[in-house]
Structures are given as structure tokens and as C-alpha cells.
Design an enzyme around this catalytic site. Structure first.
Site, PDB file in Angstrom:
ATOM      1  N   SER A  76       0.827  -1.214   0.000  1.00 50.35           N
ATOM      2  CA  SER A  76       0.000   0.000   0.000  1.00 50.35           C
ATOM      3  C   SER A  76       0.863   1.267   0.000  1.00 50.35           C
ATOM      4  O   SER A  76       0.554   2.237  -0.708  1.00 50.35           O
ATOM      5  CB  SER A  76      -0.949   0.002   1.199  1.00 50.35           C
ATOM      6  OG  SER A  76      -0.257  -0.328   2.383  1.00 50.35           O
TER       7      SER A  76
ATOM      8  N   HIS B 132      -1.756  -9.008   1.498  1.00 44.81           N
ATOM      9  CA  HIS B 132      -1.446  -7.762   2.231  1.00 44.81           C
ATOM     10  C   HIS B 132      -2.564  -7.542   3.255  1.00 44.81           C
ATOM     11  O   HIS B 132      -2.855  -8.427   4.058  1.00 44.81           O
ATOM     12  CB  HIS B 132      -1.312  -6.638   1.193  1.00 44.81           C
ATOM     13  CG  HIS B 132      -0.749  -5.344   1.696  1.00 44.81           C
ATOM     14  ND1 HIS B 132      -0.163  -5.185   2.926  1.00 44.81           N
ATOM     15  CD2 HIS B 132      -0.680  -4.112   1.098  1.00 44.81           C
ATOM     16  CE1 HIS B 132       0.244  -3.925   3.069  1.00 44.81           C
ATOM     17  NE2 HIS B 132      -0.073  -3.250   1.977  1.00 44.81           N
TER      18      HIS B 132
ATOM     19  N   HIS C 208       6.017 -13.155   6.406  1.00 46.64           N
ATOM     20  CA  HIS C 208       6.241 -11.747   6.045  1.00 46.64           C
ATOM     21  C   HIS C 208       7.388 -11.655   5.053  1.00 46.64           C
ATOM     22  O   HIS C 208       8.326 -12.457   5.093  1.00 46.64           O
ATOM     23  CB  HIS C 208       6.563 -10.896   7.284  1.00 46.64           C
ATOM     24  CG  HIS C 208       6.291  -9.450   7.058  1.00 46.64           C
ATOM     25  ND1 HIS C 208       7.220  -8.601   6.525  1.00 46.64           N
ATOM     26  CD2 HIS C 208       5.168  -8.717   7.251  1.00 46.64           C
ATOM     27  CE1 HIS C 208       6.691  -7.398   6.408  1.00 46.64           C
ATOM     28  NE2 HIS C 208       5.439  -7.437   6.839  1.00 46.64           N
TER      29      HIS C 208
ATOM     30  N   ARG D   4       3.651  -5.618  16.152  1.00 43.85           N
ATOM     31  CA  ARG D   4       2.252  -5.161  16.105  1.00 43.85           C
ATOM     32  C   ARG D   4       1.319  -6.275  16.584  1.00 43.85           C
ATOM     33  O   ARG D   4       0.289  -6.023  17.198  1.00 43.85           O
ATOM     34  CB  ARG D   4       1.893  -4.728  14.680  1.00 43.85           C
ATOM     35  CG  ARG D   4       2.765  -3.575  14.169  1.00 43.85           C
ATOM     36  CD  ARG D   4       2.535  -3.301  12.700  1.00 43.85           C
ATOM     37  NE  ARG D   4       2.856  -4.451  11.861  1.00 43.85           N
ATOM     38  CZ  ARG D   4       2.659  -4.513  10.553  1.00 43.85           C
ATOM     39  NH1 ARG D   4       2.140  -3.472   9.921  1.00 43.85           N
ATOM     40  NH2 ARG D   4       2.988  -5.589   9.872  1.00 43.85           N
TER      41      ARG D   4
ATOM     42  N   ASP E 222      -1.806  -9.069  11.121  1.00 40.97           N
ATOM     43  CA  ASP E 222      -3.173  -9.469  10.806  1.00 40.97           C
ATOM     44  C   ASP E 222      -3.637 -10.716  11.563  1.00 40.97           C
ATOM     45  O   ASP E 222      -4.820 -11.024  11.573  1.00 40.97           O
ATOM     46  CB  ASP E 222      -3.296  -9.711   9.294  1.00 40.97           C
ATOM     47  CG  ASP E 222      -2.963  -8.452   8.505  1.00 40.97           C
ATOM     48  OD1 ASP E 222      -3.488  -7.396   8.867  1.00 40.97           O
ATOM     49  OD2 ASP E 222      -2.166  -8.531   7.556  1.00 40.97           O
TER      50      ASP E 222
HETATM   51  N1  HAX Z   1       1.281 -20.183   4.703  1.00 37.64           N
HETATM   52  C1  HAX Z   1       1.637 -21.038   3.713  1.00 37.64           C
HETATM   53  N2  HAX Z   1       2.668 -20.816   2.886  1.00 37.64           N
HETATM   54  C2  HAX Z   1       3.403 -19.718   3.081  1.00 37.64           C
HETATM   55  C3  HAX Z   1       3.112 -18.802   4.101  1.00 37.64           C
HETATM   56  C4  HAX Z   1       1.995 -19.066   4.925  1.00 37.64           C
HETATM   57  N3  HAX Z   1       1.609 -18.221   5.870  1.00 37.64           N
HETATM   58  N4  HAX Z   1       4.006 -17.795   4.045  1.00 37.64           N
HETATM   59  C5  HAX Z   1       4.842 -18.078   3.021  1.00 37.64           C
HETATM   60  N5  HAX Z   1       4.457 -19.224   2.421  1.00 37.64           N
HETATM   61  C6  HAX Z   1       5.037 -19.849   1.238  1.00 37.64           C
HETATM   62  C7  HAX Z   1       4.942 -18.907   0.060  1.00 37.64           C
HETATM   63  O1  HAX Z   1       3.652 -18.955  -0.535  1.00 37.64           O
HETATM   64  C8  HAX Z   1       6.053 -19.425  -0.817  1.00 37.64           C
HETATM   65  O2  HAX Z   1       5.575 -20.591  -1.445  1.00 37.64           O
HETATM   66  P1  HAX Z   1       6.051 -21.016  -2.935  1.00 37.64           P
HETATM   67  O3  HAX Z   1       7.546 -21.106  -2.864  1.00 37.64           O
HETATM   68  O4  HAX Z   1       5.365 -22.306  -3.171  1.00 37.64           O
HETATM   69  O5  HAX Z   1       5.597 -19.915  -3.841  1.00 37.64           O
HETATM   70  C9  HAX Z   1       7.119 -19.820   0.193  1.00 37.64           C
HETATM   71  O6  HAX Z   1       6.422 -20.056   1.426  1.00 37.64           O
HETATM   72  C10 HAX Z   1       8.200 -18.793   0.412  1.00 37.64           C
HETATM   73  O7  HAX Z   1       7.571 -17.585   0.757  1.00 37.64           O
HETATM   74  P2  HAX Z   1       8.339 -16.495   1.658  1.00 37.64           P
HETATM   75  O8  HAX Z   1       9.547 -16.061   0.904  1.00 37.64           O
HETATM   76  O9  HAX Z   1       8.501 -16.995   3.029  1.00 37.64           O
HETATM   77  O10 HAX Z   1       7.260 -15.335   1.725  1.00 37.64           O
HETATM   78  P3  HAX Z   1       6.985 -14.164   0.681  1.00 37.64           P
HETATM   79  O11 HAX Z   1       7.897 -13.043   1.009  1.00 37.64           O
HETATM   80  O12 HAX Z   1       6.967 -14.660  -0.715  1.00 37.64           O
HETATM   81  O13 HAX Z   1       5.490 -13.775   1.059  1.00 37.64           O
HETATM   82  C11 HAX Z   1       3.686 -13.294   2.502  1.00 37.64           C
HETATM   83  C12 HAX Z   1       5.190 -13.091   2.232  1.00 37.64           C
HETATM   84  C13 HAX Z   1       3.291 -12.391   3.651  1.00 37.64           C
HETATM   85  C14 HAX Z   1       2.898 -12.902   1.269  1.00 37.64           C
HETATM   86  C15 HAX Z   1       3.448 -14.773   2.861  1.00 37.64           C
HETATM   87  O14 HAX Z   1       4.128 -15.091   4.045  1.00 37.64           O
HETATM   88  C16 HAX Z   1       1.967 -15.119   2.990  1.00 37.64           C
HETATM   89  O15 HAX Z   1       1.347 -15.431   1.975  1.00 37.64           O
HETATM   90  N6  HAX Z   1       1.404 -15.076   4.250  1.00 37.64           N
HETATM   91  C17 HAX Z   1      -0.008 -15.301   4.441  1.00 37.64           C
HETATM   92  C18 HAX Z   1      -0.816 -14.066   4.061  1.00 37.64           C
HETATM   93  C19 HAX Z   1      -0.591 -12.948   5.056  1.00 37.64           C
HETATM   94  O16 HAX Z   1      -0.647 -13.126   6.259  1.00 37.64           O
HETATM   95  N7  HAX Z   1      -0.350 -11.729   4.538  1.00 37.64           N
HETATM   96  C20 HAX Z   1      -0.184 -10.529   5.372  1.00 37.64           C
HETATM   97  C21 HAX Z   1       1.274 -10.100   5.474  1.00 37.64           C
HETATM   98  C22 HAX Z   1       1.462  -8.858   6.328  1.00 37.64           C
HETATM   99  C23 HAX Z   1       0.823  -7.670   5.691  1.00 37.64           C
HETATM  100  O17 HAX Z   1       1.211  -7.168   4.654  1.00 37.64           O
HETATM  101  N8  HAX Z   1      -0.237  -7.220   6.267  1.00 37.64           N
HETATM  102  O18 HAX Z   1      -0.983  -6.286   5.677  1.00 37.64           O
END
Ligand code: HAX
Length: 443
Positions: free
Chosen positions: A241, A271, A318, A327, A373
Site C-alpha cells: 500500500s 497484504h 512476512h 504489532r 493481521d
Molecule cells: N502459509 C503457507 N505458505 C506460506 C506462508 C503461509 N503463511 N508464508 C509463506 N508461504 C510460502 C509462500 O507462498 C512461498 O511458497 P512457494 O515457494 O510455493 O511460492 C514460500 O512459502 C516462500 O515464501 P516467503 O519467501 O517466506 O514469503 P513471501 O515473502 O513470498 O510472502 C507473505 C510473504 C506475507 C505474502 C506470505 O508469508 C503469505 O502469503 N502469508 C499469508 C498471508 C498474510 O498473512 N499476509 C499478510 C502479510 C502482512 C501484511 O502485509 N499485512 O498487511
């Protein structure tokens, strides 16, 4: 010029000169290098943005102008007898770079009240939308619907000097922030309460008035909202954002355009929408397991099923953090202090006992710990605020504080449009082959 604007000018204008001189002298210095994995993997870890309002450390979490969340809970001004910091204070800190006094936050509260009138056409536009329009869509559209009031766009159209851009952006930023609680509360009441709207209360602070207009007029809820709106305000410049707002704003699109696009980014499930997803996931888990209070073994099994289905466990992981999000901890502390027996909060803490180990065992999730979150929905549900498809709007109202403060800085610094380069897959393969060849010892 109002007093806050004068203080901002006094602080920011000399720094803008300093930044220009610094870039002239040091602009050629190399900061780092990046890898093919970073190009393919979303540019993570590449420092390519200038953001002053906050900084994110993978281990320590967010700091706002050098202050951690626990420090700010102690040091930022509150209402008399209050237990939570006022979001007005974090905005002041991000904009001016110093801790505010009581008078500083009182000035901002009054100023946001003064600027809070929302034009009627915004409500008419919202009333024209189907009730099942997602609250984030309504929110983004309402922000855009106010764009015709942009002082920056009007001034640009008249023809203004670059040196004065920030002055109009400041006015838009203040007006926009001031109006958001009314707009957001209107969306909530029209979507979930048959359009029974609640008039603003002019003597309340920004968050207190928002809570009042939402219809949860309970002092403890107001305290929780003040904390909520403070801790969600900013997370350095690279998050979806903030980065989207910055990018759009760098084209000199005005703050309404810029923030509406930032909200569209926040609406993604990776996000801000994760706060809605967390509660949806917990409810599905309770239904699947046939109990409101599953055991740790049952939770573990459900996490494993989620992963086996190739779905994410929302609220965990994250892109930058490598520890439990401060947080999350601030919200947990609030709940443990004021409602330790809450069943859903206890379930959130039980998931926290289990999830990091199970997610860590996958070996691929870089951060198996909870983010902001993972907890926020449980706090809201404690007060009976159960319309969880609305939760990301609350996050959006708060996020305005950080990205608008930063937009003022971007314009006073005169930062240019953001325009990174891209590379084709073919060119990347050729580049990799060339690097490999150069590093292979000749026979
Ligand atoms: N559950 C399952 N799989 C997960 C995961 C989770 N909570 N977090 C990461 N992974 C997976 C990824 O999907 C990725 O899989 P692939 O290799 O198969 O594509 C792998 O683990 C490596 O990911 P990473 O490098 O650890 O994480 P990224 O930086 O790519 O992504 C995310 C960060 C926050 C998007 C990710 O951890 C996620 O999807 N979390 C769940 C959604 C979430 O809680 N989002 C909010 C984040 C905070 C925020 O911005 N708030 O607004």
C-alpha cells in the site's frame, strides 16, 4: 499557513536542500548488488526507495522515526486518563520527526475535525453501489470520488512552481485523513446496519469519533481503536500500500488518486485483506473440527491440511520480518491486559503456540511467525464487531497516516517519478550464461 504546516516547512525545507546536495556529492556511491532471484522474486531486499516516516528491521520490526511500538505506547500523548496513544501523535511524529506534545495532538484533532466535512456526492455515489460491493471497493471508490476537491490538482492546472507542490499536497493529505473516518463509517453502516448512520461527534478525537460513528460507543473499544489506528499506520516504504501510493504520487497524480491506488493494493489477501482472511480461516477451522476451542493437536492438523491444499495460513509469514511482528505483540498485550479470558483471543494465542513450528518444518517459509493481521480480528470480535469483510477498511484508514505523511516528504524532497527498469527472460538467461562463463576457470 497553519502551525503544523509551518513546523513541517521549517523542518523539511532545509532537509530537502541537504538531500539535493547529498545526492550531488554521494549519488555515485554503490549501495548494494542484487541477484536474479531478487528480480524474479519481487525485488525483496533491494533498497530502492527513500522513506523517512518509519524503518523496518527484520529482527526488531517497525520503528517510527526511531521509536519502537512499546516506546510509542508509553510516550505518545493520550486523551486524559486514556490507555492508548492517539493516532494524531504518530502522524505528527512521522511528519515532523519529533515526539508531539499534548498541544500538538490537540491541534491535529481540532484541525481534522475542521476539515472533516465529506461532500454529499460521495454518499450519493456510495448509495448507488450494490450492498454486496466489497467494503474495500467502496472505500477506494469513495476516496476517488473526492478527487475533484484536490487542491494539488487544481493548483497544478493553474500552473505552479515545483517548489510549492508540497504545500498543496499537505492540504490534500490533511483533508483526506480528516474525512476518512466519516467515509469509512458510512460504508460500514450502509453495508451492515441498514443505512442507519450516526452523526459525527465534534468534540472527540479522530479515532474516538470513528468508533462513535461505527456505532460501538464503548470507552474500551475506543481505546482499542486508538491503538489499532496507531500501529497500522506505516511499515516503511516498500510494502504494497505504501509503495503503490508512492508510485502513483510520484507521477504527480494527486493524493486522492495516490491513496485510492494504495487502498487497492491493501485489498489483496497477501497484504491487508489478510486480517479478514484470518478470521475466515479460524471460523472454517472451528466448523471443520466441530468445536470453538480446538486442541493444539487439532490446530496442527488443520494447518497441515491447509498447507497440503496449497493454501496459505493467513496472518503468518512476512516479506521482510523474521520474528513475531511487534504489532501482533502489542495487540496480544492489549487483549491479555483487558480481556484475558476471551475465547477467540485464546484461540489466536493457541495457534501462535503451534503454527511457527509447523510452518517452520516446511523449510521454505522464510518467516513462520505471526504478522499484524493474525490478531486484529480477534480484538474486533471481542466487541461484537463481527462483519469481518470490513476489517481491511480499518487498516486502510490507519495506513493513510503513514503514506500521506510520506507523500508530503516526497514532494518537499522533489523526488522524481519512480520508473525502475525491467528485463526480459531471454536477456536474463543470456546475462546468467555470460556471468557463469566469466567465472568458470579456463581449462
Ligand atoms: N502459509 C503457507 N505458505 C506460506 C506462508 C503461509 N503463511 N508464508 C509463506 N508461504 C510460502 C509462500 O507462498 C512461498 O511458497 P512457494 O515457494 O510455493 O511460492 C514460500 O512459502 C516462500 O515464501 P516467503 O519467501 O517466506 O514469503 P513471501 O515473502 O513470498 O510472502 C507473505 C510473504 C506475507 C505474502 C506470505 O508469508 C503469505 O502469503 N502469508 C499469508 C498471508 C498474510 O498473512 N499476509 C499478510 C502479510 C502482512 C501484511 O502485509 N499485512 O498487511
Amino acid at each position: 499557513m497553519d502551525i503544523l504546516k509551518q513546523k513541517f516547512a521549517a523542518k523539511a525545507l532545509p532537509l530537502a536542500q541537504e538531500l539535493k546536495a547529498f545526492n550531488k556529492e554521494s549519488g555515485h556511491l554503490v549501495v548494494g548488488e542484487y541477484t536474479i532471484d531478487q528480480i524474479i522474486g519481487g525485488m525483496k531486499g533491494i533498497k530502492g526507495l527513500l522513506t523517512d516516516t518509519s524503518a523496518l528491521d527484520p529482527e526488531l520490526g517497525i520503528s517510527f522515526r526511531g521509536y519502537s511500538i512499546p516506546e510509542l505506547r508509553e510516550k505518545l500523548p493520550r486523551i486524559p486518563g486514556g490507555i492508548s496513544p492517539l493516532p494524531e501523535g504518530i502522524f505528527y511524529l512521522m511528519l515532523i520527526g519529533e515526539l508531539p506534545t499534548e498541544e500538538d495532538v490537540q491541534f491535529i484533532s481540532a484541525e481534522w475535525q475542521r476539515r472533516s466535512n465529506v461532500p454529499e456526492h460521495v454518499f450519493a455515489m456510495l448509495n448507488g453501489l450494490p450492498l454486496d460491493t466489497h467494503p474495500m471497493t467502496q472505500f477506494s471508490m469513495a476516496i476517488l470520488a473526492m478527487q475533484n476537491d484536490s487542491e494539488f490538482a487544481a493548483a497544478y492546472e493553474r500552473g505552479i512552481s515545483k517548489d510549492t507542490y508540497w504545500e498543496y499536497v499537505y492540504e490534500d493529505a490533511m483533508n483526506l485523513i480528516a474525512r476518512l473516518p466519516r467515509v469509512a463509517a458510512y460504508i460500514y453502516r450502509r453495508t451492515f446496519h441498514n443505512g442507519h448512520h450516526i452523526e459525527p461527534e465534534p468534540n472527540l478525537d479522530w479515532a474516538g469519533n470513528f468508533a462513535h460513528m461505527l456505532g460501538i460507543d464503548n470507552p474500551s473499544f475506543k481505546s482499542m481503536m486508538r491503538l489499532y489506528l496507531t500501529i497500522h499506520a506505516d511499515h516503511e516504504g516498500g510494502n504494497g500500500s505504501a509503495h503503490t501510493t508512492h508510485l502513483t504520487g510520484s507521477m504527480l497524480s494527486d493524493p486522492y488518486y495516490a491513496f485510492s491506488s494504495g487502498i487497492n493494493s491493501l485489498a489483496g489477501p497477501l497484504h491487508g485483506l489478510a486480517n479478514q482472511e484470518v478470521i475466515g480461516w479460524i471460523f472454517k477451522m472451528q466448523k471443520a473440527l466441530g468445536t470453538e476451542s480446538p486442541t493444539e493437536a487439532e490446530i496442527e492438523q488443520y494447518i497441515r491440511t491447509t498447507l497440503a491444499n496449497k493454501q496459505v495460513v493467513p496472518g503468518y509469514g512476512h516479506a521482510v520480518l523474521r520474528r513475531t511482528d511487534p504489532r501482533f505483540l502489542a495487540q496480544q498485550d492489549f487483549a491479555k491486559t483487558y480481556f484475558p479470558d476471551d475465547n477467540l483471543c485464546q484461540l489466536v494465542w493457541k495457534i501462535y503456540n503451534v503454527a511457527p513450528r509447523v510452518l517452520g518444518e516446511t523449510g521454505k517459509i522464510k518467516n513462520p511467525f505471526p504478522n499484524v493481521d493474525a490478531h486484529s480480528g480477534a480484538l474486533l470480535l471481542h466487541y461484537g464487531f463481527n462483519e469481518y469483510t470490513y476489517y481491511t477498511v480499518l487498516f486502510g484508514v490507519s495506513r493513510a497516516l503513514g503514506v500521506m505523511a510520506q507523500l508530503c516528504w516526497s514532494r518537499v524532497y522533489g523526488l522524481p517519478l519512480e520508473r525502475p527498469g525491467s528485463i526480459t527472460f531471454d536477456a536474463l538467461k543470456k546475462l546468467a550464461a555470460k556471468i557463469n562463463e566469466a567465472s568458470t576457470p579456463k581449462a
